[in-house]
Design a protein around this motif. Sequence first.
Motif, PDB file in Angstrom:
ATOM      1  N   ASN A  25       1.005  -1.169  -0.176  1.00  0.00           N
ATOM      2  CA  ASN A  25      -0.040  -0.047   0.147  1.00  0.00           C
ATOM      3  C   ASN A  25       0.872   1.390  -0.023  1.00  0.00           C
ATOM      4  OD1 ASN A  25      -2.454  -1.436   0.070  1.00  0.00           O
ATOM      5  ND2 ASN A  25      -2.661  -1.413   2.351  1.00  0.00           N
ATOM      6  N   TYR A  26       2.013   1.196   0.884  1.00  0.00           N
ATOM      7  CA  TYR A  26       2.980   2.257   0.804  1.00  0.00           C
ATOM      8  C   TYR A  26       3.551   2.525  -0.531  1.00  0.00           C
ATOM      9  CZ  TYR A  26       7.501   4.341   1.991  1.00  0.00           C
ATOM     10  OH  TYR A  26       8.729   4.743   1.874  1.00  0.00           O
ATOM     11  N   ILE A  27       4.026   1.524  -1.093  1.00  0.00           N
ATOM     12  CA  ILE A  27       4.529   1.760  -2.726  1.00  0.00           C
ATOM     13  C   ILE A  27       3.791   2.170  -3.501  1.00  0.00           C
ATOM     14  CG2 ILE A  27       5.586   0.247  -4.539  1.00  0.00           C
ATOM     15  CD1 ILE A  27       7.696   0.825  -2.226  1.00  0.00           C
ATOM     16  N   ALA A  28       2.580   1.648  -3.358  1.00  0.00           N
ATOM     17  CA  ALA A  28       1.246   2.373  -4.350  1.00  0.00           C
ATOM     18  C   ALA A  28       1.045   3.728  -4.238  1.00  0.00           C
ATOM     19  CB  ALA A  28       0.054   1.572  -4.007  1.00  0.00           C
ATOM     20  N   GLU A  29       1.088   4.025  -3.114  1.00  0.00           N
ATOM     21  CA  GLU A  29       0.940   5.470  -2.675  1.00  0.00           C
ATOM     22  C   GLU A  29       2.217   6.514  -3.004  1.00  0.00           C
ATOM     23  OE1 GLU A  29      -2.100   7.294  -1.471  1.00  0.00           O
ATOM     24  OE2 GLU A  29      -3.190   5.252  -1.609  1.00  0.00           O
ATOM     25  N   LYS A  30       3.162   6.117  -2.619  1.00  0.00           N
ATOM     26  CA  LYS A  30       4.542   6.725  -2.680  1.00  0.00           C
ATOM     27  C   LYS A  30       5.091   6.760  -4.182  1.00  0.00           C
ATOM     28  CE  LYS A  30       9.015   7.426  -0.942  1.00  0.00           C
ATOM     29  NZ  LYS A  30      10.017   7.117  -0.059  1.00  0.00           N
ATOM     30  N   TYR A  31       4.753   5.685  -5.064  1.00  0.00           N
ATOM     31  CA  TYR A  31       5.486   5.508  -6.365  1.00  0.00           C
ATOM     32  C   TYR A  31       4.483   5.589  -7.643  1.00  0.00           C
ATOM     33  CZ  TYR A  31       9.743   4.838  -4.063  1.00  0.00           C
ATOM     34  OH  TYR A  31      10.975   4.967  -3.087  1.00  0.00           O
ATOM     35  N   THR A  32       4.907   5.864  -8.657  1.00  0.00           N
ATOM     36  CA  THR A  32       3.909   5.876 -10.206  1.00  0.00           C
ATOM     37  C   THR A  32       4.995   5.431 -11.038  1.00  0.00           C
ATOM     38  OG1 THR A  32       2.849   7.949  -9.628  1.00  0.00           O
ATOM     39  CG2 THR A  32       2.912   6.960 -11.840  1.00  0.00           C
ATOM     40  N   PHE A  33       4.724   4.102 -11.347  1.00  0.00           N
ATOM     41  CA  PHE A  33       5.653   3.286 -12.312  1.00  0.00           C
ATOM     42  C   PHE A  33       5.096   3.412 -13.615  1.00  0.00           C
ATOM     43  CE2 PHE A  33       5.853   1.336  -8.078  1.00  0.00           C
ATOM     44  CZ  PHE A  33       7.377   1.197  -7.945  1.00  0.00           C
ATOM     45  N   SER A  34       6.188   3.404 -14.722  1.00  0.00           N
ATOM     46  CA  SER A  34       5.496   3.476 -15.984  1.00  0.00           C
ATOM     47  C   SER A  34       6.547   2.639 -16.910  1.00  0.00           C
ATOM     48  CB  SER A  34       5.597   5.033 -16.460  1.00  0.00           C
ATOM     49  OG  SER A  34       6.982   5.390 -16.448  1.00  0.00           O
ATOM     50  N   HIS A  35       6.261   2.107 -17.716  1.00  0.00           N
ATOM     51  CA  HIS A  35       6.676   1.192 -18.857  1.00  0.00           C
ATOM     52  C   HIS A  35       6.062   1.206 -20.074  1.00  0.00           C
ATOM     53  CE1 HIS A  35       8.612  -2.410 -20.746  1.00  0.00           C
ATOM     54  NE2 HIS A  35       9.625  -2.388 -19.859  1.00  0.00           N
ATOM     55  N   SER A  36       6.778   1.336 -21.340  1.00  0.00           N
ATOM     56  CA  SER A  36       6.013   1.459 -22.605  1.00  0.00           C
ATOM     57  C   SER A  36       5.221   0.082 -23.065  1.00  0.00           C
ATOM     58  CB  SER A  36       6.952   1.884 -23.530  1.00  0.00           C
ATOM     59  OG  SER A  36       7.944   0.819 -23.803  1.00  0.00           O
ATOM     60  N   ASP A  37       5.567  -0.861 -22.474  1.00  0.00           N
ATOM     61  CA  ASP A  37       5.240  -2.390 -23.190  1.00  0.00           C
ATOM     62  C   ASP A  37       4.479  -3.051 -21.953  1.00  0.00           C
ATOM     63  OD1 ASP A  37       5.889  -1.701 -25.632  1.00  0.00           O
ATOM     64  OD2 ASP A  37       8.103  -2.332 -24.964  1.00  0.00           O
ATOM     65  N   HIS A  38       4.824  -2.919 -20.576  1.00  0.00           N
ATOM     66  CA  HIS A  38       4.408  -3.868 -19.564  1.00  0.00           C
ATOM     67  C   HIS A  38       3.658  -3.322 -18.615  1.00  0.00           C
ATOM     68  CE1 HIS A  38       7.502  -6.421 -21.300  1.00  0.00           C
ATOM     69  NE2 HIS A  38       8.554  -5.671 -20.798  1.00  0.00           N
ATOM     70  N   GLN A  39       2.873  -3.909 -17.936  1.00  0.00           N
ATOM     71  CA  GLN A  39       1.811  -3.668 -16.971  1.00  0.00           C
ATOM     72  C   GLN A  39       2.099  -4.015 -15.370  1.00  0.00           C
ATOM     73  OE1 GLN A  39      -2.083  -4.513 -17.828  1.00  0.00           O
ATOM     74  NE2 GLN A  39      -2.758  -4.950 -15.706  1.00  0.00           N
ATOM     75  N   LEU A  40       2.261  -3.064 -14.583  1.00  0.00           N
ATOM     76  CA  LEU A  40       2.419  -3.339 -12.947  1.00  0.00           C
ATOM     77  C   LEU A  40       1.226  -3.176 -12.358  1.00  0.00           C
ATOM     78  CD1 LEU A  40       4.410  -4.100 -10.680  1.00  0.00           C
ATOM     79  CD2 LEU A  40       4.957  -1.930 -10.707  1.00  0.00           C
ATOM     80  N   ASP A  41       0.656  -4.343 -11.720  1.00  0.00           N
ATOM     81  CA  ASP A  41      -0.506  -4.140 -10.897  1.00  0.00           C
ATOM     82  C   ASP A  41      -0.059  -4.348  -9.244  1.00  0.00           C
ATOM     83  OD1 ASP A  41      -2.148  -3.655 -12.776  1.00  0.00           O
ATOM     84  OD2 ASP A  41      -2.701  -5.741 -13.166  1.00  0.00           O
ATOM     85  N   ILE A  42      -0.507  -3.509  -8.405  1.00  0.00           N
ATOM     86  CA  ILE A  42      -0.324  -3.911  -7.126  1.00  0.00           C
ATOM     87  C   ILE A  42      -1.592  -4.127  -6.279  1.00  0.00           C
ATOM     88  CG2 ILE A  42       0.928  -2.892  -4.967  1.00  0.00           C
ATOM     89  CD1 ILE A  42       2.393  -0.715  -7.022  1.00  0.00           C
ATOM     90  N   VAL A  43      -1.528  -5.302  -5.651  1.00  0.00           N
ATOM     91  CA  VAL A  43      -2.412  -5.778  -4.936  1.00  0.00           C
ATOM     92  C   VAL A  43      -2.394  -6.142  -3.664  1.00  0.00           C
ATOM     93  CG1 VAL A  43      -4.133  -7.695  -5.102  1.00  0.00           C
ATOM     94  CG2 VAL A  43      -3.624  -6.595  -7.086  1.00  0.00           C
ATOM     95  N   ASP A  44      -3.335  -5.696  -2.593  1.00  0.00           N
ATOM     96  CA  ASP A  44      -3.470  -6.355  -1.278  1.00  0.00           C
ATOM     97  C   ASP A  44      -4.110  -7.711  -1.164  1.00  0.00           C
ATOM     98  OD1 ASP A  44      -4.202  -6.760   1.453  1.00  0.00           O
ATOM     99  OD2 ASP A  44      -5.459  -5.085   1.709  1.00  0.00           O
ATOM    100  N   GLY A  45      -3.171  -8.650  -0.943  1.00  0.00           N
ATOM    101  CA  GLY A  45      -3.935 -10.059  -1.314  1.00  0.00           C
ATOM    102  C   GLY A  45      -4.197 -10.614   0.294  1.00  0.00           C
ATOM    103  N   GLY A  46      -3.803  -9.770   1.426  1.00  0.00           N
ATOM    104  CA  GLY A  46      -4.458 -10.021   2.749  1.00  0.00           C
ATOM    105  C   GLY A  46      -3.890 -11.518   3.005  1.00  0.00           C
ATOM    106  N   THR A  47      -4.734 -12.430   3.582  1.00  0.00           N
ATOM    107  CA  THR A  47      -4.377 -13.769   3.879  1.00  0.00           C
ATOM    108  C   THR A  47      -5.366 -14.735   2.794  1.00  0.00           C
ATOM    109  OG1 THR A  47      -6.276 -13.668   5.799  1.00  0.00           O
ATOM    110  CG2 THR A  47      -4.133 -13.151   6.360  1.00  0.00           C
ATOM    111  N   LEU A  48      -5.664 -14.102   1.772  1.00  0.00           N
ATOM    112  CA  LEU A  48      -6.399 -15.020   0.940  1.00  0.00           C
ATOM    113  C   LEU A  48      -5.873 -16.209   0.209  1.00  0.00           C
ATOM    114  CD1 LEU A  48      -8.566 -12.190  -1.020  1.00  0.00           C
ATOM    115  CD2 LEU A  48      -9.099 -13.538   1.050  1.00  0.00           C
TER     116      LEU A  48
END
Length: 187
Positions: A25-48
């Motif tokens: 959550n901290y990384i998602a709030e602090k950084y914006t990532f970019s790439h011309s060809d790739h996708q980065l998703d950030i997910v809270d998976g908890g204990t699932l």
Amino acid sequence: MSKILLLGIGNVLYADEGVGVHFTNYIAEKYTFSHSDHQLDIVDGGTLAQGLIRIICQYDKLIIVDTVNCHDAEYGDVYFFNFDQAPAEIDWQGSAHEVEMLQTLTMMDMVGDRPETHILGVVPTVIEPMVLGLTDKLYGAIPTMEKALLAHIESLGFSHTKDDSVKIEQVIPDAYKRGQIDAPYSV
């Protein structure tokens, strides 16, 4: 296009055990990532754990942030490794969610659905019920975790911008309010 998932695992109500969720959550709030060809998703998976299989199998690369147990390690020690080449001293028996996540990755392996997986782990100090936050040792480990993660993401060709005003202490109080897997951060 390659799809990469940064997945935070942990129980935020058990002190240091929630570090994976807090950190992503901290990384998602602090950084914006970019790439011309790739996708980065950030997910809270908890204990699932096994409940995440349908999401994880959609990605080409997976980075899991969680606690790890390690023989002869100090609290707050940080480990970053390829799951297929886990150091011998890593012990997956620290908590129920760690064991379930290991079983989940093993099951995905058996059917050929597990993406290339890296683990960013930290040795917890306190796993205590009903404590929302981290111990000083784990707060101290955050810069090392951040540096390891950014180096890996940069090695995948991503660039980033950051907001220096964001501190991990700011995202922790709302961790239980964020939806698990329902609202991934996508960049």
